[in-house]
Scaffold this motif. Structure first.
Motif, PDB file in Angstrom:
ATOM      1  N   LEU A   1      -3.454  -1.155   6.750  1.00 38.14           N
ATOM      2  CA  LEU A   1      -3.061   0.233   6.486  1.00 38.14           C
ATOM      3  C   LEU A   1      -4.109   1.151   7.093  1.00 38.14           C
ATOM      4  CD1 LEU A   1      -2.110   0.104   2.682  1.00 38.14           C
ATOM      5  CD2 LEU A   1      -0.540   0.041   4.630  1.00 38.14           C
ATOM      6  N   CYS A   2      -3.662   2.181   7.784  1.00 39.05           N
ATOM      7  CA  CYS A   2      -4.563   3.197   8.318  1.00 39.05           C
ATOM      8  C   CYS A   2      -4.360   4.486   7.530  1.00 39.05           C
ATOM      9  CB  CYS A   2      -4.280   3.431   9.801  1.00 39.05           C
ATOM     10  SG  CYS A   2      -5.371   4.653  10.550  1.00 39.05           S
ATOM     11  N   LEU A   3      -5.439   4.983   6.920  1.00 38.93           N
ATOM     12  CA  LEU A   3      -5.393   6.189   6.101  1.00 38.93           C
ATOM     13  C   LEU A   3      -6.081   7.347   6.818  1.00 38.93           C
ATOM     14  CD1 LEU A   3      -6.526   4.621   2.684  1.00 38.93           C
ATOM     15  CD2 LEU A   3      -4.222   4.694   3.659  1.00 38.93           C
ATOM     16  N   ASP A   4      -5.656   8.570   6.509  1.00 40.81           N
ATOM     17  CA  ASP A   4      -6.308   9.754   7.087  1.00 40.81           C
ATOM     18  C   ASP A   4      -7.503  10.162   6.216  1.00 40.81           C
ATOM     19  OD1 ASP A   4      -4.820  10.574   4.919  1.00 40.81           O
ATOM     20  OD2 ASP A   4      -3.908  12.298   5.901  1.00 40.81           O
TER      21      ASP A   4
ATOM     22  N   VAL B   1      -1.067   7.085   3.943  1.00 43.88           N
ATOM     23  CA  VAL B   1      -0.909   6.047   4.963  1.00 43.88           C
ATOM     24  C   VAL B   1      -0.290   6.710   6.189  1.00 43.88           C
ATOM     25  CG1 VAL B   1       0.188   3.855   5.551  1.00 43.88           C
ATOM     26  CG2 VAL B   1      -0.602   4.263   3.205  1.00 43.88           C
ATOM     27  N   VAL B   2      -1.029   6.714   7.301  1.00 43.67           N
ATOM     28  CA  VAL B   2      -0.526   7.375   8.506  1.00 43.67           C
ATOM     29  C   VAL B   2      -0.006   6.382   9.546  1.00 43.67           C
ATOM     30  CG1 VAL B   2      -1.913   9.442   8.197  1.00 43.67           C
ATOM     31  CG2 VAL B   2      -2.871   7.518   9.465  1.00 43.67           C
ATOM     32  N   SER B   3      -0.417   5.113   9.429  1.00 43.61           N
ATOM     33  CA  SER B   3       0.131   4.090  10.323  1.00 43.61           C
ATOM     34  C   SER B   3      -0.146   2.722   9.727  1.00 43.61           C
ATOM     35  CB  SER B   3      -0.473   4.194  11.729  1.00 43.61           C
ATOM     36  OG  SER B   3      -1.840   3.836  11.728  1.00 43.61           O
ATOM     37  N   LYS B   4       0.538   1.712  10.298  1.00 43.07           N
ATOM     38  CA  LYS B   4       0.364   0.332   9.854  1.00 43.07           C
ATOM     39  C   LYS B   4       0.144  -0.514  11.104  1.00 43.07           C
ATOM     40  CE  LYS B   4       2.694  -0.926   6.247  1.00 43.07           C
ATOM     41  NZ  LYS B   4       3.754  -1.320   5.297  1.00 43.07           N
ATOM     42  N   PRO B   5      -1.114  -0.601  11.563  1.00 41.95           N
ATOM     43  CA  PRO B   5      -1.407  -1.278  12.840  1.00 41.95           C
ATOM     44  C   PRO B   5      -1.233  -2.786  12.819  1.00 41.95           C
ATOM     45  CG  PRO B   5      -3.433  -0.593  11.749  1.00 41.95           C
ATOM     46  CD  PRO B   5      -2.313  -0.010  10.947  1.00 41.95           C
ATOM     47  N   GLY B   6      -0.982  -3.363  11.672  1.00 38.61           N
ATOM     48  CA  GLY B   6      -0.759  -4.806  11.578  1.00 38.61           C
ATOM     49  C   GLY B   6       0.000  -5.116  10.309  1.00 38.61           C
TER      50      GLY B   6
ATOM     51  N   ILE C   1       4.513   4.022   5.432  1.00 42.09           N
ATOM     52  CA  ILE C   1       3.890   5.196   6.033  1.00 42.09           C
ATOM     53  C   ILE C   1       4.289   6.443   5.237  1.00 42.09           C
ATOM     54  CG2 ILE C   1       3.864   6.675   8.077  1.00 42.09           C
ATOM     55  CD1 ILE C   1       4.162   4.163   9.770  1.00 42.09           C
ATOM     56  N   GLY C   2       3.299   7.271   4.932  1.00 42.76           N
ATOM     57  CA  GLY C   2       3.526   8.466   4.124  1.00 42.76           C
ATOM     58  C   GLY C   2       3.133   8.299   2.666  1.00 42.76           C
ATOM     59  N   THR C   3       2.856   7.061   2.244  1.00 42.23           N
ATOM     60  CA  THR C   3       2.450   6.819   0.860  1.00 42.23           C
ATOM     61  C   THR C   3       1.139   7.533   0.550  1.00 42.23           C
ATOM     62  OG1 THR C   3       3.511   4.643   0.830  1.00 42.23           O
ATOM     63  CG2 THR C   3       1.823   5.053  -0.835  1.00 42.23           C
TER      64      THR C   3
END
Length: 205
Positions: free
Chosen positions: A113-116, A104-109, A161-163
């Motif tokens: 979850l935003c993943l790479d 998980v690189v960000s949480k836009p809402g 974030i980082g999970t």
């Protein structure tokens, strides 16, 4: 040139119903073996016949017991397996041996979850889902681009974030070719690294 035999790949056979798939595979085998007999009648030896892919190889393997040692099978996907074949072919009880590690690189809402894990990491030639997360079965696929995959779930808050998440690709074959190497894990430890030789492919004369 000296022919080594016949190779008949039946990648168009994807029937989930085993009986229907068996009938279709038997029709392929009949046609190939008839062609083999025609060639032999002309004095052209056919020392080997290679048939099928992963969905049909058990059918041809059973046929090979009667037809002789010249008959070979050529399954490939079963080496690593994937989520797509697991759903389509429940009669083939292979286990998934390949997974992708993403974070998980960000949480836009609040529920996103935003993943790479973009197109550069997992095969993207088919509709979603392109990957299945065993620990996150309720994830909805919102967006997928070159670098990132955005998921939606009411449980998103549980993943800071980082999970790290492990995902099973829907189509393992082109996914493997997106990576230069794979890591072999035994007892939760990386014990070996294998180069993906398909990454170095080139045309020759």
């Amino acid at each position: 040139m000296r022919a080594g035999g016949l190779h008949a790949y039946d990648g168009h056979l994807h029937q989930s119903d085993l009986a229907v798939r068996t009938a279709a595979a038997n029709a392929v085998a009949d046609a190939v073996l008839q062609f083999k007999q025609q060639l032999e009648a002309l004095g052209l030896p056919v020392p080997r016949v290679v048939l099928g892919g992963t969905p049909t190889f058990p059918i041809y393997a059973a046929l090979g017991e009667d037809e002789g040692s010249y008959l070979e099978c050529s399954p490939g996907t079963c080496v690593f397996w994937d989520a797509g074949y697991a759903q389509s072919f429940p009669d083939l009880s292979f286990m998934n041996a390949a997974a992708l590690l993403t974070r998980v690189v960000s949480k836009p809402g609040p529920d996103l979850l935003c993943l790479d894990l973009g197109h550069k990491s997992v095969a993207s030639e088919m509709p979603q889902p392109r990957i299945v997360f065993p620990a996150f079965p309720d994830a909805q696929f919102i967006a997928h681009n070159e670098e990132h995959l955005v998921l939606k779930s009411p449980r998103a808050e549980r993943f800071p974030i980082g999970t790290a998440l492990y995902g099973i690709p829907w189509h393992i074959c082109p996914t493997v070719a997106l990576h230069s190497s794979v890591y072999v894990v035994q007892n939760r430890r990386v014990v070996e690294e294998w180069p993906v030789v398909a990454r170095a492919r080139k045309l020759t004369i």
